[in-house]
Design a protein around this motif. Structure first.
Motif: not given
Length: 484
Positions: A417, A420, A423-424
């Motif tokens: 998590e 991720e 990356e966002e």
């Protein structure tokens, strides 16, 4: 003729009671082995004569004892000759001469061939015992007098095949044989330094492990030391277990206990019967794990591995999947020895709860979340990401208390998590967010127009550059050319 017939009949009738009054006497074959060890053919003839005429067994026994006494008188000279021969041989041959011709790998100082065939009375013996380790054959199990040997005798040649001194027996386990239609029991005899974990002292040799099977039901071929057959309805396994407990003394026979561990999967071949084992693999070798009151056994193939509680440093779980998991047992016998790790794989997930309860009940350290194991298996403490997190927390690369309490699955999910989220945060839509149109054609046209402008500017710069170069090279001559 009639008188002769009457005389013969009276003679034959008078001999019958004499034979009946002298029942066969139990023969201690060890005495005969010692007396005729140098002449195997003569020894075989003696055995054949005893088999044909059991009533003469006592006579042959007395002859063998007398022969042994004569041999002992000349033994000092033979020992001096043997000692001189051993001292003149290289080291490798010395071990062969001092040993016991490969019988059980026993230490020469403790158990030579003569020791295993010691002239001592038997406490008990059981015929037609199926051995699996160290040899796979049917033999006669013998227990000599107190302080003697537990040994196996060939039922045809009457030779001693192998044995263990009673004082060197460390563990005796009585375990049900898994996956058999008929109930059977394996007796596992583990000598000192023979558990597969404890290192063997330098220069020492140890007896082989012994595994033999007792079928369910009354003992059919069990005899006392005096040669009397045991006539009892008692289960053969219980009878032998009691004999071993009395004969060994310093250790007791260990059996599975419902309070220690019971498999979640009952015996498939005997419905309704509890199972005390779990199937596992050690490398390419398959076997069974038994969780007992004194330790953990992996068997029954040679060699057995027995982890006593005092040798276990930690236990951990790895490769935890939906249906199976691996059990790792780390041992350390003493502070000077490097830890050893034994991995047992492909254990059914259904037995996880029972194994985990067993480990907690015996306070075996669970090292599944140990720092060294996490770094080795999952690399969660290495790399730039771990260093950056440590700097932000002000703790370097060390884990926080909260991380230590997390399970491996939760930690892996949290890291995924976090990745991720990063990356966002790094994502930048750019000009795409301001454009109402979509499609590749309009983008390509914009790129072409921008690219064309850049080319014009480069051409102008090139032209300016050419003029400057002409003026720099020609100087005043270039001014005259321009005026013309």
């Amino acid at each position: 003729m009639a008188f002769a017939a009457i005389n013969n009949s009276s003679r034959s009738s008078s001999t019958i009671p004499i034979v009946n009054q002298q029942p066969p006497v139990a023969v201690n074959y060890a005495v005969i082995d010692n007396a005729f060890a140098a002449d195997s053919s003569l020894r075989k003839r003696v055995y054949d004569a005893i088999t044909a005429s059991p009533q003469h067994g006592a006579l042959f026994h007395d002859i063998a004892q007398y022969t042994s006494r004569l041999l002992q008188q000349s033994q000092p000279l033979q020992q001096r000759q043997l000692a001189k021969a051993i001292s003149d041989e290289p080291a490798i041959k010395k071990r062969k001469l001092e040993g016991n011709n490969g019988i059980g790998g026993l230490a020469p100082s403790a158990t030579s061939v003569h020791d295993l065939k010691a002239d001592s009375p038997l406490q008990f013996y059981v015929q037609d015992i199926s051995f699996a380790v160290p040899q796979r054959k049917k033999l006669t199990l013998e227990m000599t007098a107190a302080g003697g040997y537990l040994r196996a005798r060939n039922q045809t040649s009457k030779e001693i095949e192998f044995g263990i001194p009673v004082k060197d027996i460390q563990h005796v386990l009585c375990l049900p044989v898994p996956e058999k239609a008929q109930r059977q029991t394996n007796f596992c005899i583990i000598p000192r330094y023979g558990d597969g974990v404890t290192p063997v002292p330098d220069g020492a040799s140890i007896p082989d492990q012994m595994v033999f099977t007792i079928a369910d039901g009354p003992a059919k071929a069990a005899f006392t030391g005096a040669g009397q057959r045991v006539e009892s309805d008692e289960n053969g396994e219980a009878l032998l277990r009691g004999w071993l407990n009395n004969a060994i003394g310093h250790t007791k026979v260990i059996r599975p206990d419902d309070r220690e561990f019971v498999s979640a999967t009952p015996e498939a071949h005997r419905k309704g019967e509890k199972a005390y084992h779990v199937k596992a693999h050690r490398g390419s070798k398959d076997g069974y794990l038994f969780f007992l009151s004194t330790g953990i056994l992996f068997g029954f193939k040679k060699p057995l591995v027995f982890f006593s509680f005092e040798n276990i440093e930690s236990v951990s779980y790895t490769s935890v999947l939906q249906r199976t998991f691996n059990l790792n047992i780390t041992t350390r016998v003493d502070e000077e020895q490097e830890p050893q790790e034994f991995e047992f794989s492909m254990i059914d997930q259904a037995d996880y709860a029972g194994i985990d309860a067993y480990i907690k009940n015996h306070q075996l350290q669970d090292a599944s979340l140990a720092e060294a194991r996490r770094a080795k298996k999952y690399n969660v403490n290495g790399g730039k990401a771990a260093g950056a997190d440590g700097e932000q927390n002000g703790e370097g690369a060390t884990a926080t208390e909260g991380e230590e309490e997390e399970t491996e699955l939760q930690k892996a999910q949290r890291e995924l998590e976090d990745q991720e989220d990063e990356e966002e945060e790094d994502y930048d839509p750019g000009s795409e967010g301001d454009s109402d149109g979509s499609g590749s054609s309009s983008e390509e046209e914009d790129e072409d127009e921008d690219g064309g402008g850049d080319d014009d500017e480069e051409d102008e710069e090139d032209e300016d550059g050419d003029i400057d170069l002409v003026k720099q090279e020609l100087g005043s001559e270039a001014e005259d050319v321009d005026e013309d």
